[in-house]
Design an enzyme around this catalytic site. Sequence first.
Site, PDB file in Angstrom:
ATOM      1  N   LYS A  38      -8.359  -4.094  -8.267  1.00  0.00           N
ATOM      2  CA  LYS A  38      -8.866  -2.742  -8.576  1.00  0.00           C
ATOM      3  C   LYS A  38      -7.713  -1.760  -8.642  1.00  0.00           C
ATOM      4  O   LYS A  38      -7.669  -0.889  -9.484  1.00  0.00           O
ATOM      5  CB  LYS A  38      -9.780  -2.252  -7.446  1.00  0.00           C
ATOM      6  CG  LYS A  38     -11.088  -2.943  -7.355  1.00  0.00           C
ATOM      7  CD  LYS A  38     -11.868  -2.424  -6.160  1.00  0.00           C
ATOM      8  CE  LYS A  38     -11.326  -2.989  -4.854  1.00  0.00           C
ATOM      9  NZ  LYS A  38     -12.046  -4.115  -4.298  1.00  0.00           N
ATOM     10  N   LYS A  89       0.827  -1.205   0.000  1.00  0.00           N
ATOM     11  CA  LYS A  89       0.000   0.000   0.000  1.00  0.00           C
ATOM     12  C   LYS A  89       0.868   1.263   0.000  1.00  0.00           C
ATOM     13  O   LYS A  89       0.561   2.226  -0.698  1.00  0.00           O
ATOM     14  CB  LYS A  89      -0.989  -0.014   1.164  1.00  0.00           C
ATOM     15  CG  LYS A  89      -2.144  -0.973   0.894  1.00  0.00           C
ATOM     16  CD  LYS A  89      -3.052  -1.160   2.076  1.00  0.00           C
ATOM     17  CE  LYS A  89      -4.125  -2.190   1.749  1.00  0.00           C
ATOM     18  NZ  LYS A  89      -4.879  -2.606   2.921  1.00  0.00           N
ATOM     19  N   LYS A 144      -1.806 -10.241 -10.911  1.00  0.00           N
ATOM     20  CA  LYS A 144      -2.986 -10.489 -10.073  1.00  0.00           C
ATOM     21  C   LYS A 144      -4.071  -9.453 -10.386  1.00  0.00           C
ATOM     22  O   LYS A 144      -3.779  -8.246 -10.453  1.00  0.00           O
ATOM     23  CB  LYS A 144      -2.585 -10.373  -8.593  1.00  0.00           C
ATOM     24  CG  LYS A 144      -3.739 -10.613  -7.635  1.00  0.00           C
ATOM     25  CD  LYS A 144      -3.485 -10.036  -6.248  1.00  0.00           C
ATOM     26  CE  LYS A 144      -4.711  -9.263  -5.845  1.00  0.00           C
ATOM     27  NZ  LYS A 144      -4.940  -8.872  -4.521  1.00  0.00           N
TER      28      LYS A 144
HETATM   29  P1  ADP Z   1      -8.441  -5.772  -4.690  1.00  0.00           P
HETATM   30  O1  ADP Z   1      -7.058  -6.372  -4.774  1.00  0.00           O
HETATM   31  O2  ADP Z   1      -9.075  -5.630  -6.028  1.00  0.00           O
HETATM   32  O3  ADP Z   1      -8.453  -4.474  -3.886  1.00  0.00           O
HETATM   33  P2  ADP Z   1      -9.557  -6.916  -2.313  1.00  0.00           P
HETATM   34  O4  ADP Z   1      -8.227  -6.742  -1.632  1.00  0.00           O
HETATM   35  O5  ADP Z   1     -10.682  -6.022  -1.905  1.00  0.00           O
HETATM   36  O6  ADP Z   1      -9.328  -6.810  -3.889  1.00  0.00           O
HETATM   37  O7  ADP Z   1      -9.979  -8.422  -2.143  1.00  0.00           O
HETATM   38  C1  ADP Z   1     -11.203  -8.917  -1.617  1.00  0.00           C
HETATM   39  C2  ADP Z   1     -11.132 -10.436  -1.580  1.00  0.00           C
HETATM   40  O8  ADP Z   1     -10.948 -10.960  -2.906  1.00  0.00           O
HETATM   41  C3  ADP Z   1      -9.951 -10.978  -0.765  1.00  0.00           C
HETATM   42  O9  ADP Z   1     -10.339 -12.177  -0.105  1.00  0.00           O
HETATM   43  C4  ADP Z   1      -8.910 -11.272  -1.802  1.00  0.00           C
HETATM   44  O10 ADP Z   1      -8.010 -12.284  -1.395  1.00  0.00           O
HETATM   45  C5  ADP Z   1      -9.760 -11.722  -2.985  1.00  0.00           C
HETATM   46  N1  ADP Z   1      -9.078 -11.387  -4.253  1.00  0.00           N
HETATM   47  C6  ADP Z   1      -8.877 -10.148  -4.759  1.00  0.00           C
HETATM   48  N2  ADP Z   1      -8.242 -10.197  -5.945  1.00  0.00           N
HETATM   49  C7  ADP Z   1      -8.016 -11.528  -6.195  1.00  0.00           C
HETATM   50  C8  ADP Z   1      -7.389 -12.237  -7.278  1.00  0.00           C
HETATM   51  N3  ADP Z   1      -6.886 -11.609  -8.328  1.00  0.00           N
HETATM   52  N4  ADP Z   1      -7.344 -13.583  -7.203  1.00  0.00           N
HETATM   53  C9  ADP Z   1      -7.875 -14.251  -6.134  1.00  0.00           C
HETATM   54  N5  ADP Z   1      -8.479 -13.634  -5.084  1.00  0.00           N
HETATM   55  C10 ADP Z   1      -8.557 -12.294  -5.106  1.00  0.00           C
END
Ligand code: ADP
Length: 326
Positions: free
Chosen positions: A198, A116, A195
């Site tokens: 957002k 972050k 990966k």
């Molecule tokens: P982002 O990375 O888009 O901000 P979040 O951190 O809000 O997503 O993730 C919310 C949930 O979705 C978490 O449990 C996270 O591990 C899962 N998650 C997010 N992106 C992925 C991905 N590319 N592959 C697998 N799981 C994911």
Amino acid sequence: MADNKRMRILSGIQPSGVLHVGNYFGMMKQAIALQNEGEAFYFIADYHALTSVRDPDVLRENVRRVAVDFLAAGLDPERAALFKHSDVPQVTELTWILSTVAPMGLLERAHSYKDKLARGLAPTVGLFSYPVLMAADILIYDSDVVPVGKDQKQHIEMTRDLAGKMNEQFGQIFKLPEPRINPETQVVPGLDGQKMSKSYGNNIDIFGEEKETRKRVMSIVTDSTPVEAPKDATKSTIFQLYSLFASKNEIESMRERFKKGGTGYGDFKKELFEKLWEYFSPMRKRRKEILADKLYIDNVLVRGAKHANEIADDVMSRVRAAVGLR
Ligand code: ADP
Ligand code: TRP
């Protein structure tokens, strides 16, 4: 839902925008399947979102959106409690108590904090102690299982460490939760093969507009192998994403056509778009119905919060007694 012997399942999701295919396959799909196996608690992490969202209207709007999307994706409020993090404010008290035993070194090793900062977020105390709040989120419900994507694994390990420290110090207060990570979808790739996230802007949203979704699928990055040449399916983001949506036979057929050559990436992308669009179609329909009922979401969240509060109050009395606050 009152049977205490049932496995307790908990997960949270940040209301930081729309939900994408990585969120769905990494976390939501598992969470939705698990609601049939025990007593499930799913919350929208608005306290966590305060570490990055600074506009109150945006935060309120995002919380609603995630609630609508989670329900549309199949969360059944008759089986699982869906609620807002901040409707269980006791969790901030537990965060404080946990923070008094949390070693600085443990938090300094958190990947998500370093990521972050690297993305330009201000290094606030809240951002730094995010894993302690997350530990409180989990421990306050005596959770057994936490469905998440792989990127959250370290946070669950830290939760177990903190629970262990408390138990050592004050006697058996907390259960040690287990992460539940689907090995097949632990990291869903985004448009650029990294990966999907957002924050990387490489996401395909589950409830995006048709035109935009098609455009994004068509923009998946590929190598420059010519149409007629054989292609390596295992290295292709298109193929990896297609495998999430298609049947075994369809996946094998695409794998063969990659190997054989003669089909361009553009055609594979079109097939992927069709599958993806069809996959989320029943959920889009359900989403429209949910949006049409103005009071539905509020009712679900109020009911979920009530149930979550009952458990959190119980656990907090145990904690307060154990540490000497009562
Ligand atoms: P982002 O990375 O888009 O901000 P979040 O951190 O809000 O997503 O993730 C919310 C949930 O979705 C978490 O449990 C996270 O591990 C899962 N998650 C997010 N992106 C992925 C991905 N590319 N592959 C697998 N799981 C994911
Ligand atoms: N940190 C998680 C994320 O960014 C969200 C979250 C907060 C969470 N508290 C939780 C997930 C408790 C599981 C359990 O995705």
